[in-house]
Design an enzyme around this catalytic site. Sequence first.
Site, PDB file in Angstrom:
ATOM      1  N   GLY A   1      -0.009   0.303   2.957  1.00  0.00           N
ATOM      2  CA  GLY A   1      -1.203  -0.003   2.287  1.00  0.00           C
ATOM      3  C   GLY A   1      -2.407  -0.005   2.833  1.00  0.00           C
TER       4      GLY A   1
ATOM      5  CG  ASN B   1      -2.973 -15.419   5.393  1.00  0.00           C
ATOM      6  OD1 ASN B   1      -3.082 -15.599   6.649  1.00  0.00           O
ATOM      7  ND2 ASN B   1      -4.136 -14.997   4.701  1.00  0.00           N
TER       8      ASN B   1
ATOM      9  CG  ASN C   1     -13.708 -19.198   6.856  1.00  0.00           C
ATOM     10  OD1 ASN C   1     -13.693 -19.187   5.712  1.00  0.00           O
ATOM     11  ND2 ASN C   1     -13.045 -18.689   7.898  1.00  0.00           N
TER      12      ASN C   1
ATOM     13  CE  LYS D   1      -3.715 -17.537   9.966  1.00  0.00           C
ATOM     14  NZ  LYS D   1      -2.869 -16.103  10.022  1.00  0.00           N
TER      15      LYS D   1
ATOM     16  CG  ASN E   1      -3.913 -19.563   6.429  1.00  0.00           C
ATOM     17  OD1 ASN E   1      -4.918 -19.383   6.795  1.00  0.00           O
ATOM     18  ND2 ASN E   1      -2.709 -18.788   6.566  1.00  0.00           N
TER      19      ASN E   1
ATOM     20  N   GLY F   1      -4.397  -4.004   8.174  1.00  0.00           N
ATOM     21  CA  GLY F   1      -3.351  -2.989   8.395  1.00  0.00           C
ATOM     22  C   GLY F   1      -4.315  -1.802   8.711  1.00  0.00           C
TER      23      GLY F   1
ATOM     24  CB  SER G   1      -7.517 -13.770   2.386  1.00  0.00           C
ATOM     25  OG  SER G   1      -6.821 -14.866   2.654  1.00  0.00           O
TER      26      SER G   1
ATOM     27  CG  ASN H   1      -6.910 -19.082   2.728  1.00  0.00           C
ATOM     28  OD1 ASN H   1      -7.270 -18.033   2.412  1.00  0.00           O
ATOM     29  ND2 ASN H   1      -6.373 -19.567   3.996  1.00  0.00           N
TER      30      ASN H   1
ATOM     31  CD  GLU I   1      -1.996 -13.614   0.904  1.00  0.00           C
ATOM     32  OE1 GLU I   1      -1.020 -13.180   1.429  1.00  0.00           O
ATOM     33  OE2 GLU I   1      -2.874 -14.216   1.691  1.00  0.00           O
TER      34      GLU I   1
END
Length: 305
Positions: free
Chosen positions: A7, A92, A191, A173, A177, A12, A243, A181, A255
Amino acid sequence: MNVAVLGRGAIGSLLVAQSQLNQTPFDMWWRTPEPEDIRVWLQNGDTVSLKHSEKVSPDLLILPLKAWQISKALNDIKPYLSPQTCIALLHNGLGTEENTLEAFPENSILRLTTSKAARKNGDDVYETGYGQSHAGWLREPPTAQRIAVERLIAQVLAPCDWHRDISQPLWQKLAVNSVINPLTAIHQVNNGQLADKSFRTHIDELLREFCRISALENRHFDFEDLQATVAKVIALTAENFSSMHQDIYHHRPTEIDYINGYLLNRAKLHGITLPLNQSLYSQIKQLESNYLSSSKSPQNSARKN
């Protein structure tokens, strides 16, 4: 080791850039090869350019993707993987692990999570924060490969803690999230703005719901410790946008199914409800539906043509 990262995402790209500076060569597999290089701007002032690599069966494949992209991505590149390829999931939320283990019964599977931060703008990636990483095996490879992989991951995701049971840090985590999120995405704030007292009731209620379902899953957390953890993350990442905030802002799928949706699915199995998680989940799905429907409207189709 022959290592590939799949990706063109921010995290990444950040890992590959840092690896190149440490003289640890990584290949980058772009799902749709683009002519333009990716430029990564590191906080230490270094700039690294990244190019697409031809696909050659790797010893280690890292997938720093969105959770909902994992299954299709692995299916698409399956012809390039051998039974000896170690597959590392870095995303995530929770929910991809069992499917990956089932789809690749001969491969070793590694689960990673990190609080490293990066932001992408076109073909430019900007490192926005250092962070702690965690790693653990879902299925171990032979000893020699395990040692080699663990050494490499310890370098590229430093500082990195290894866990015999990776699910505990993954659930912690998930707690963070599940708060940051959806709230930042729905209210379109960074945030740091969650430190405002107007969000305190929602944050506390989300953490109470998390503790309720995590206890039923034999994952025990102290409510006050989670409060302190979330407050610390909010303070340390005050200028960052989550994200999910970015996905909603840029009209991309989120997500949510692997974060609050995952908690709701576990709650359903235990016969309980998580009202605030359900409310936030529904709001995010409605936002997704609104812009996906808008993108398919006749007017927008005519503009695109």
